[in-house]
Design a protein around this motif. Structure first.
Motif, PDB file in Angstrom:
ATOM      1  N   VAL A  25       7.752 -10.890  12.448  1.00  0.00           N
ATOM      2  CA  VAL A  25       6.716  -9.977  12.240  1.00  0.00           C
ATOM      3  C   VAL A  25       5.974 -10.582  11.163  1.00  0.00           C
ATOM      4  CG1 VAL A  25       6.039  -7.458  11.369  1.00  0.00           C
ATOM      5  CG2 VAL A  25       7.795  -7.879  13.169  1.00  0.00           C
ATOM      6  N   ARG A  26       6.627 -11.169   9.938  1.00  0.00           N
ATOM      7  CA  ARG A  26       6.057 -11.641   8.684  1.00  0.00           C
ATOM      8  C   ARG A  26       5.117 -12.775   9.097  1.00  0.00           C
ATOM      9  NH1 ARG A  26      10.169 -12.051   6.115  1.00  0.00           N
ATOM     10  NH2 ARG A  26      10.448 -14.413   6.343  1.00  0.00           N
ATOM     11  N   ARG A  27       5.598 -13.466  10.086  1.00  0.00           N
ATOM     12  CA  ARG A  27       4.822 -14.785  10.629  1.00  0.00           C
ATOM     13  C   ARG A  27       3.555 -14.354  11.204  1.00  0.00           C
ATOM     14  NH1 ARG A  27       9.641 -18.623  12.871  1.00  0.00           N
ATOM     15  NH2 ARG A  27      10.405 -19.710  10.773  1.00  0.00           N
ATOM     16  N   LEU A  28       3.561 -13.250  11.850  1.00  0.00           N
ATOM     17  CA  LEU A  28       2.460 -12.697  12.591  1.00  0.00           C
ATOM     18  C   LEU A  28       1.383 -12.121  11.738  1.00  0.00           C
ATOM     19  CD1 LEU A  28       1.178 -12.468  15.469  1.00  0.00           C
ATOM     20  CD2 LEU A  28       2.293 -10.155  15.649  1.00  0.00           C
ATOM     21  N   SER A  29       1.761 -11.791  10.466  1.00  0.00           N
ATOM     22  CA  SER A  29       1.115 -11.061   9.757  1.00  0.00           C
ATOM     23  C   SER A  29       0.090 -11.887   8.937  1.00  0.00           C
ATOM     24  CB  SER A  29       2.092 -10.134   8.693  1.00  0.00           C
ATOM     25  OG  SER A  29       2.694  -9.474   9.358  1.00  0.00           O
ATOM     26  N   SER A  30      -1.083 -11.579   8.586  1.00  0.00           N
ATOM     27  CA  SER A  30      -1.847 -12.209   7.490  1.00  0.00           C
ATOM     28  C   SER A  30      -1.653 -11.863   6.306  1.00  0.00           C
ATOM     29  CB  SER A  30      -3.389 -12.002   8.065  1.00  0.00           C
ATOM     30  OG  SER A  30      -3.641 -10.482   7.773  1.00  0.00           O
ATOM     31  N   ALA A  31      -2.172 -12.393   5.236  1.00  0.00           N
ATOM     32  CA  ALA A  31      -1.970 -12.111   3.643  1.00  0.00           C
ATOM     33  C   ALA A  31      -2.502 -10.581   3.687  1.00  0.00           C
ATOM     34  CB  ALA A  31      -2.938 -13.038   2.925  1.00  0.00           C
ATOM     35  N   SER A  32      -3.726 -10.146   4.403  1.00  0.00           N
ATOM     36  CA  SER A  32      -4.450  -8.854   4.201  1.00  0.00           C
ATOM     37  C   SER A  32      -3.371  -7.854   4.761  1.00  0.00           C
ATOM     38  CB  SER A  32      -5.771  -8.861   4.825  1.00  0.00           C
ATOM     39  OG  SER A  32      -5.623  -8.986   6.390  1.00  0.00           O
ATOM     40  N   ASP A  33      -2.459  -8.217   5.802  1.00  0.00           N
ATOM     41  CA  ASP A  33      -1.726  -7.205   6.394  1.00  0.00           C
ATOM     42  C   ASP A  33      -0.707  -6.892   5.476  1.00  0.00           C
ATOM     43  OD1 ASP A  33      -2.932  -7.395   8.808  1.00  0.00           O
ATOM     44  OD2 ASP A  33      -1.547  -8.876   9.621  1.00  0.00           O
ATOM     45  N   LEU A  34      -0.181  -7.882   4.708  1.00  0.00           N
ATOM     46  CA  LEU A  34       0.720  -7.583   3.705  1.00  0.00           C
ATOM     47  C   LEU A  34       0.462  -6.711   2.468  1.00  0.00           C
ATOM     48  CD1 LEU A  34       2.654 -11.211   3.787  1.00  0.00           C
ATOM     49  CD2 LEU A  34       3.323  -9.212   4.982  1.00  0.00           C
ATOM     50  N   ALA A  35      -0.783  -7.049   2.054  1.00  0.00           N
ATOM     51  CA  ALA A  35      -1.410  -6.550   0.986  1.00  0.00           C
ATOM     52  C   ALA A  35      -1.869  -5.078   1.284  1.00  0.00           C
ATOM     53  CB  ALA A  35      -2.624  -7.314   0.562  1.00  0.00           C
ATOM     54  N   VAL A  36      -2.083  -4.719   2.492  1.00  0.00           N
ATOM     55  CA  VAL A  36      -2.611  -3.351   3.023  1.00  0.00           C
ATOM     56  C   VAL A  36      -1.339  -2.646   2.703  1.00  0.00           C
ATOM     57  CG1 VAL A  36      -3.261  -2.078   4.739  1.00  0.00           C
ATOM     58  CG2 VAL A  36      -4.566  -3.838   3.903  1.00  0.00           C
ATOM     59  N   ASN A  37      -0.290  -3.180   3.402  1.00  0.00           N
ATOM     60  CA  ASN A  37       1.108  -2.479   3.461  1.00  0.00           C
ATOM     61  C   ASN A  37       1.645  -2.165   2.190  1.00  0.00           C
ATOM     62  OD1 ASN A  37       1.465  -3.461   6.506  1.00  0.00           O
ATOM     63  ND2 ASN A  37       3.100  -1.829   6.070  1.00  0.00           N
ATOM     64  N   ALA A  38       1.498  -3.123   1.344  1.00  0.00           N
ATOM     65  CA  ALA A  38       2.190  -2.958  -0.145  1.00  0.00           C
ATOM     66  C   ALA A  38       1.271  -1.714  -0.793  1.00  0.00           C
ATOM     67  CB  ALA A  38       2.054  -4.226  -0.774  1.00  0.00           C
ATOM     68  N   LEU A  39      -0.155  -2.037  -0.812  1.00  0.00           N
ATOM     69  CA  LEU A  39      -0.974  -1.010  -1.281  1.00  0.00           C
ATOM     70  C   LEU A  39      -0.808   0.153  -0.866  1.00  0.00           C
ATOM     71  CD1 LEU A  39      -3.118  -0.783  -3.515  1.00  0.00           C
ATOM     72  CD2 LEU A  39      -4.835  -1.527  -1.686  1.00  0.00           C
ATOM     73  N   LEU A  40      -0.815   0.404   0.461  1.00  0.00           N
ATOM     74  CA  LEU A  40      -0.661   1.959   1.025  1.00  0.00           C
ATOM     75  C   LEU A  40       0.787   2.471   0.644  1.00  0.00           C
ATOM     76  CD1 LEU A  40      -1.719   1.498   4.969  1.00  0.00           C
ATOM     77  CD2 LEU A  40      -2.830   2.972   2.785  1.00  0.00           C
ATOM     78  N   LEU A  41       1.696   1.727   0.606  1.00  0.00           N
ATOM     79  CA  LEU A  41       2.948   2.066  -0.047  1.00  0.00           C
ATOM     80  C   LEU A  41       2.879   2.550  -1.389  1.00  0.00           C
ATOM     81  CD1 LEU A  41       5.961   2.660   0.331  1.00  0.00           C
ATOM     82  CD2 LEU A  41       6.428   0.035  -0.464  1.00  0.00           C
ATOM     83  N   LEU A  42       2.145   1.847  -2.186  1.00  0.00           N
ATOM     84  CA  LEU A  42       2.104   2.141  -3.667  1.00  0.00           C
ATOM     85  C   LEU A  42       1.003   3.513  -3.753  1.00  0.00           C
ATOM     86  CD1 LEU A  42       1.941   1.560  -6.776  1.00  0.00           C
ATOM     87  CD2 LEU A  42      -0.119   0.295  -6.381  1.00  0.00           C
ATOM     88  N   ILE A  43       0.236   3.584  -2.940  1.00  0.00           N
ATOM     89  CA  ILE A  43      -0.955   4.828  -2.961  1.00  0.00           C
ATOM     90  C   ILE A  43       0.177   5.945  -2.590  1.00  0.00           C
ATOM     91  CG2 ILE A  43      -2.502   5.953  -1.689  1.00  0.00           C
ATOM     92  CD1 ILE A  43      -3.894   3.518  -1.541  1.00  0.00           C
ATOM     93  N   VAL A  44       0.987   5.870  -1.620  1.00  0.00           N
ATOM     94  CA  VAL A  44       1.746   7.007  -1.080  1.00  0.00           C
ATOM     95  C   VAL A  44       2.906   7.563  -2.150  1.00  0.00           C
ATOM     96  CG1 VAL A  44       3.367   8.065   0.463  1.00  0.00           C
ATOM     97  CG2 VAL A  44       1.247   6.638   1.180  1.00  0.00           C
ATOM     98  N   PHE A  45       3.371   6.372  -2.807  1.00  0.00           N
ATOM     99  CA  PHE A  45       4.875   6.771  -3.705  1.00  0.00           C
ATOM    100  C   PHE A  45       4.038   7.469  -4.806  1.00  0.00           C
ATOM    101  CE2 PHE A  45       6.564   5.121  -7.478  1.00  0.00           C
ATOM    102  CZ  PHE A  45       8.169   5.580  -7.327  1.00  0.00           C
TER     103      PHE A  45
END
Length: 228
Positions: free
Chosen positions: A119-139
């Motif tokens: 899944v990580r190999r299929l993910s782009s840098a923007s995918d990883l950044a969005v996931n991390a940022l959304l997690l930060l927002i919700v947290f």
């Protein structure tokens, strides 16, 4: 300090909103074929289904709560018969419940995105950044709701953040209103505007791809071929 507050609470939100609008127009006109969520369901399904279900069940009530809390003035709530105590119960307990559901969903989706190799190999840098940022927002939203509100019960964001937020849309934001706002609320707000700036250039654009045409489209008929 005053210049920093003007940048954070006036200039930065407007920059993010302009990028959000112009970025969507630009991408739609130049990159329609990549306007997709790029599903990785064929790689891993169980965590994706669990995380997506929890996230989408929680995020809709959370968004509605933000619209009510930020968009509706406190005096209007009182006129509708919703006093401060009743509103507080709804915001903390009901909002907290759906916030926890959203957070659990984001934790599962982020864990999946970062820890599963394929899944990580299929993910782009923007995918990883969005996931991390959304997690930060919700947290940060959950931290502000459950922790900051308990430690600083006298703070009422409807008298500061809500007024500042509505001021942005009538072109008269007052940065001084954010001066005494607790840090958790500030980080939540800044991260929220940041995701708007990221939005047009990530998989988040699929939110606007609602297949409404399927409602009126004719059924597809399948007929069995009978050989002679």
């Amino acid at each position: 300090m005053a210049m920093l507050e003007q940048f954070l609470w006036v200039i930065y939100p407007y920059v993010c909103l302009v990028i959000f609008i112009v970025g969507h127009i630009f991408r739609y006109r130049t990159d329609q074929f990549n306007w997709t969520a790029k599903s990785s369901e064929f790689i891993e399904k169980k965590q994706l289904m669990a995380g997506s279900l929890l996230f989408h069940l929680g995020i809709i009530p959370v968004i509605m709560g933000h619209v009510a809390g930020l968009g509706i003035p406190k005096s209007w709530m009182h006129a509708l018969g919703v006093n401060d105590h009743l509103y507080h119960i709804g915001a903390v307990y009901v909002g907290g419940f759906f916030g926890i559901i959203t957070l659990l969903g984001m934790l599962i989706l982020t864990w999946r995105r970062f820890t599963l190799r394929n899944v990580r190999r299929l993910s782009s840098a923007s995918d990883l950044a969005v996931n991390a940022l959304l997690l930060l927002i919700v947290f940060m939203g959950m931290y502000a709701t459950l922790v900051t509100n308990a430690v600083q019960p006298e703070f009422d964001y409807r008298e500061t953040i809500s007024i500042w937020f509505r001021g942005l849309f009538v072109l008269s934001p007052d940065a001084s209103l954010m001066g005494e706002v607790p840090l958790s609320f500030k980080l939540h707000a800044l991260a929220g505007f940041t995701i708007f700036a990221f939005w047009p250039f990530t998989r988040l654009v699929h939110v606007w791809s609602v297949p409404l045409n399927y409602i009126s489209r004719s059924y597809i008929l399948y007929r069995r071929h009978r050989s002679n």
